[in-house]
Structure formats: structure tokens, C-alpha cells
Enzyme design. Structure first.
Site, PDB file in Angstrom:
ATOM      1  N   LYS A 113       0.825  -1.210   0.000  1.00 50.75           N
ATOM      2  CA  LYS A 113       0.000   0.000   0.000  1.00 50.75           C
ATOM      3  C   LYS A 113       0.864   1.268   0.000  1.00 50.75           C
ATOM      4  CE  LYS A 113      -3.935  -2.324   0.563  1.00 50.75           C
ATOM      5  NZ  LYS A 113      -3.435  -3.720   0.649  1.00 50.75           N
TER       6      LYS A 113
HETATM    7  C1  LIG Z   1      -4.001  -4.811   0.196  1.00 47.61           C
HETATM    8  C2  LIG Z   1      -3.154  -6.013   0.137  1.00 47.61           C
HETATM    9  C3  LIG Z   1      -3.399  -7.037  -0.786  1.00 47.61           C
HETATM   10  C4  LIG Z   1      -4.575  -6.988  -1.751  1.00 47.61           C
HETATM   11  O1  LIG Z   1      -4.427  -5.977  -2.716  1.00 47.61           O
HETATM   12  P1  LIG Z   1      -5.719  -5.456  -3.522  1.00 47.61           P
HETATM   13  O2  LIG Z   1      -5.217  -4.316  -4.321  1.00 47.61           O
HETATM   14  O3  LIG Z   1      -6.710  -5.050  -2.472  1.00 47.61           O
HETATM   15  O4  LIG Z   1      -6.204  -6.589  -4.336  1.00 47.61           O
HETATM   16  C5  LIG Z   1      -2.544  -8.117  -0.811  1.00 47.61           C
HETATM   17  N1  LIG Z   1      -1.508  -8.216   0.063  1.00 47.61           N
HETATM   18  C6  LIG Z   1      -1.250  -7.259   0.971  1.00 47.61           C
HETATM   19  C7  LIG Z   1      -0.117  -7.441   1.909  1.00 47.61           C
HETATM   20  C8  LIG Z   1      -2.051  -6.126   1.038  1.00 47.61           C
HETATM   21  O5  LIG Z   1      -1.784  -5.186   1.935  1.00 47.61           O
END
Ligand SMILES: *Cc1c(COP(=O)(O)O)cnc(C)c1O
Length: 523
Positions: A113
Site C-alpha cells: 500500500k
Molecule cells: C491490500 C493487500 C493485498 C490486496 O491488494 P488489492 O489491491 O486489495 O487486491 C494483498 N496483500 C497485501 C499485503 C495487502 O496489503
């Protein structure tokens, strides 16, 4: 180049500039903003292969954010992708057993993120300036664990912004919770919700659609904006690392010019994998985009059958950021796959909200044929962490392990030997208990539905918080000893950080919580 404007997937808005879309987050008709066309890369792979992450970011983002000036965009990029990241490459590749892990966890919160949330606050404040906005921007976010912390890190101390994060009180890892509860910054607020992520996300969406609430906030000098992955200011920066990774594979001689590469993404809200799809549409030679799910395999079932059905048991798994039954960003793929038919998309989304399900026909499924899908349950995920560690010494976090396990199954089933990038979305140190259990073979954490031990509905006492922090550091030391990989600074700091946030609320109290938080803190 002609400016790119945005339109809502539900047909209510067109001709929205990029900066307006970034500020608003969600269209007023409830739809998501989509660029009216997806631009092609304006530079060759040879040129891209010589570029830094920051230069690549400019090339990729510029056409999507066409009302930002060169100076504004370069300034946002410089503020975002700096020494906050623990490597100059920003998103390095690790070649492990012939597969390329694209490490997206070198930012402040050691999860992917950070890639977008480091830049979103700057895109937003630049947009607010452009639009002559006087109100303070209030970021309201539901998090399944990682978004909330990454958003707070991004927004903390950014003038003219405040952020309030709701997280499922018993649905995130201990490290994730500590990261949020110890967040600094006068403009950051965290509330534990007595419910799951979908309750949090539904509650936040409701507040965004509540016109009376918007008026009340306006009177207090605030306006809402969304940092969730539906914001185009999240999606666009995520395209960058896919372009960058492909260009680096080319530069390093791992692939030939134009060679097809598959991409596997551990998926929750469908934002990260959608960014890979956009990169492909921009001209990066990607083949299959493999959507990996955990036990909450609503997307797997959708790609297998064409029917999306959220009416099912919700599992709390060892990969909490993928514990999602309504994948918001899928709406953008639906829209693009039915020839941008907003009526059609709106209809499907109405069915989803009324009955919890919808089904698409053969034409739309055909338009989605770039996507493959798979899922890995808790046992398979655990076995994958152990297998990769024992074979190579490389440690996967549980989310990346889901993707890795799904990719292995895909390769065996299809005999598709195309080279593959796996999006590595978190550092193993973000989930030390789970990862340790996997490599030492003791694994209660991987049973689906296994909830963390704390009772729901009670704020933990200061004493139990402190004990939790001590246990955590013992785990980290053990992981460091076993793996030989040093504990990242971001995690180390946590063992001594002060808990600064204590609020808890029920889903029906979310609106009051927002109001009271901001009326109290208004200076
Ligand atoms: C948010 C997240 C995901 C999923 O990503 P999306 O864009 O919501 O599909 C996978 N792994 C981690 C560690 C995340 O923080």
C-alpha cells in the site's frame, strides 16, 4: 497529447479532470472513475530500461494525470519516492527458483500500500490547490490491515488534511494493529470496529453517500475524500511498478525484447491486479494476469463461473489483507469488459447490493480472458512458505505465499512455462507469528476462521498491550535468527512505541464517531 478525462462506471459523470477525480475519490452516482481511454506508453522499452523508479513514475503517470503540470507531478513524485523507502530501487526484483518476486514492501509500513499511499496525499493537496478548495480534506478509510497504516503514514503531518481509519478490531494481525495504534501525527485518528472489514467498508461507503452528513461536515469546515483503493490516485501509481519491473527484466537480460511475462497477484480489493491490467493495456507485453485468492475465494469463483456471489461464509485467514468478499475495483474491469456500458455496470452493481450476487454473460467473460485465477487455503499457504524457505532461504509473507502457491498450481495445471512476476505485497516481518509457525511447522494460525485471541468489544488494557509488545519482540528475534534477514527498522520501532489511539465503536456508531472525533479536535 490530448488530455485524458474521467467518467463514472455508472454513467452519471463524464468529463472529470484527473485532479477532480483524485479529490472526489468516488463519483456521486456511486460509480468509480475510469479514464476515458487507456494511453499507450510514449517511450520505448529501451528508454524505460534506463530510467529510475522516479523517472518511470513520471512517464507512466503523466498521461493519466494530464491536468497536473510537469512541475506539480515531479514534485509529488520526489516527495513520495525518497528516503522513506529502504532501497533506491524502490521496488526491487528478487529471482527465486526461476520466478521473479516484485518486492513492493520497502516503504514505511513494509507492505505494498505504501507504493501508492506515499504519493496520494501529495496528489490530493496539489489537486485541492488547483481547485481552490478552502475546506480541510478529511480522509475516511476502512482498512483490512495495511491500507489504514499506510494511509496514515502518507497523510500524517500533511497540512490541510486529517485522516480517520476504521479497522476490524479482531481481523488484523498484532503487528498491523500496533502499527496503527502507535501512529503519530495530530491529524491522524484510528478506531477499532466491532465487525469485519466488509462492515467497515460498507459503513465508510454509506458515509460517503450521505448528503446530509456532507453538509454537516461542510459547516464544520471539512470535506470527505477517499484514500481507499477505488481512488484513481491509488490505481495510477500502482501501474508504475509493473512497467518498471518489466523494463528491469529487459535491462538485466532476463527476457528478450517483447517477451511475454505473466503476472501473479495476491488479490483482495482487486486494485493491484487491475493496475497490472492497465500496464498491459498501455503496451507492456504481459500475458496472463493470475488472480490469487485465499479461502475467501469469491474472485476465483467469479472467474471460474462468471457468477459473483458474496453470500458465503467469511473466513479470517492468515492473509488478512485479502479477507474481502466485495472487491470494489472489479467494477472497473466489469465496465471495461462490457464496452463501457454504464447501464449494464450499474445494473450489476445494483444486483450486488440488493441480492449479494450477479452473473455476467459469455461476451464479458471473453473480454476478461487475460485473467486466470486460483486460490490457496491455509494449509497450502503454510506449506508454500515452508517449501520456498527450505529450498531457497527466501521468506514469503502469507499474502505473497498465497500468490506463489497459486502460481505453482497454475503452472502444473496449464503447463504454461511463461516467465512470471509475482507481486510480493508484504515483508514477512509484518506477520512474524504466522511465518514462524509455517517454517517451524506449528500452525494454528492457518486454520480458516481462526480469530486472534483477544475477546471482541473490549479495549485491551495498557498492561496487556505492553505484554503483547514484549511477546512480539521475542518473535521478531526468533525470526531474525532463523532467517538471517535483519528486522526492518519500521518493525523494530514498534516494540517501544507508545499506544496513542484507544477508540472502539460498533458499525452503527461510525457516523457519530466521525463527528465527535472532529468536533472535539477542531482547533
Ligand atoms: C491490500 C493487500 C493485498 C490486496 O491488494 P488489492 O489491491 O486489495 O487486491 C494483498 N496483500 C497485501 C499485503 C495487502 O496489503
Amino acid at each position: 497529447m490530448k488530455e485524458i478525462l474521467y467518467e463514472s462506471t455508472r454513467g452519471g459523470e463524464r468529463g472529470i479532470t484527473a485532479s477532480q477525480a483524485v479529490l472526489k475519490g468516488l463519483a456521486e452516482d456511486g460509480g468509480l472513475y475510469v479514464p476515458e481511454r487507456i494511453p499507450k506508453l510514449a517511450v520505448s522499452m529501451e528508454e524505460l530500461s534506463e530510467m529510475s523508479y522516479q523517472e518511470t513514475a513520471y512517464e507512466v503517470m503523466k498521461p493519466f494525470l494530464s491536468d497536473y503540470t510537469e512541475e506539480e507531478l515531479k514534485d509529488c513524485i520526489a516527495k513520495a519516492y525518497d528516503g522513506k523507502f529502504d532501497t533506491e530501487e524502490i521496488a526491487p526484483l528478487a529471482k527465486v527458483n526461476g520466478v521473479y518476486f516484485l518486492e513492493l514492501f520497502h516503504g514505511k509500513t513494509i507492505a505494498f500500500k505504501d507504493m501508492a499511499l506515499s504519493i496520494l496525499p501529495h496528489l490530493m493537496t496539489a489537486a485541492a490547490k488547483k481547485q481552490g478548495i478552502k475546506n480541510e480534506i478529511v480522509i475516511l478509510t476502512a482498512t483490512s490491515g495495511d491500507t489504514g497504516k499506510a494511509a496514515m503514514e502518507g497523510f500524517a503531518g500533511v497540512p490541510g488534511t486529517r485522516i480517520l481509519v476504521f479497522y476490524p478490531k479482531n481481523g488484523v494481525s498484532r503487528i498491523q494493529e500496533l502499527q496503527m495504534l502507535t501512529q503519530k501525527g495530530e491529524n491522524t485518528f484510528v478506531v477499532g470496529l466491532e465487525g469485519n472489514f466488509d462492515d467497515a467498508q460498507t459503513g465508510v461507503k454509506k458515509l460517503f453517500h450521505d448528503q446530509a452528513f456532507a453538509k454537516e461536515l461542510d459547516a464544520m469546515g471539512y470535506q470527505l475524500s477517499s484514500a481507499n483503493s477505488i481512488n484513481i490516485g491509488r490505481l495510477v501509481p500502482q501501474i508504475v511498478y509493473y512497467v518498471y519491473a518489466y523494463a528491469k527484466l529487459f535491462k538485466n537480460g532476463e527476457i528478450k525484447k517483447g517477451e511475454t511475462v505473466n503476472v501473479t497477484v495476491p488479490t483482495g480489493n482487486f486494485g493491484n491486479i487491475l493496475a497490472a491490467y492497465f500496464a498491459k493495456e498501455m503496451g507492456v507485453p504481459f500475458g496472463r494476469l493470475i488472480c490469487a485468492s485465499n479461502d475467501n475465494k469469491v474472485l476465483y469463483d467469479f472467474f471460474q463461473s462468471g457468477a459473483y456471489d458474496r453470500n458465503r461464509e467469511f473466513f479470517v485467514t492468515a492473509s488478512p489483507s485479502m479477507d474481502i468478499l466485495v472487491s470494489s475495483n472489479l467494477e472497473r474491469l466489469l465496465y471495461l469488459s462490457c464496452g463501457r456500458d454504464a447501464m449494464k455496470t450499474r445494473g450489476l452493481m445494483e444486483q450486488l447490493s440488493e441480492t449479494g450476487r450477479y452473473a455476467i454473460g459469455p461476451e464479458m467473460r471473453e473480454a476478461m480472458k487475460d485473467f486466470a485465477s486460483g486460490y490457496a487455503d491455509g494449509k497450502e499457504t503454510e506449506a508454500e512458505i515452508r517449501r520456498v524457505f527450505e529450498d531457497t532461504g527466501y521468506l514469503l509473507d502469507p499474502h505473497t505465499a498465497v500468490a506463489s502457491a497459486v502460481y505453482e498450481k497454475y503452472r502444473k495445471q496449464t503447463e504454461d512455462g511463461t516467465k512470471t512476476l509475482i507481486a510480493s505485497t508484504a515483508s514477512p516481518y509484518k506477520f512474524p507469528e504466522t511465518v514462524l509457525a509455517a517454517i517451524s511447522g506449528t500452525s494454528p494460525a492457518f486454520a480458516p476462521g481462526a480469530a486472534p485471541a483477544e475477546p471482541s468489544g473490549t479495549a485491551p488494557s495498557a498492561a496487556s498491550e505492553a505484554a503483547g509488545q514484549r511477546d512480539e519482540s521475542a518473535l521478531l528475534e526468533e525470526l531474525e535468527r532463523l532467517s538471517g534477514i535483519p528486522v526492518p527498522a519500521a518493525v523494530k520501532e514498534l516494540s517501544s512505541a507508545k499506544i496513542r489511539h484507544h477508540a472502539v465503536c460498533r458499525p452503527e456508531e461510525m457516523k457519530e464517531t466521525v463527528k465527535s472525533t472532529f468536533s472535539k479536535k477542531r482547533k
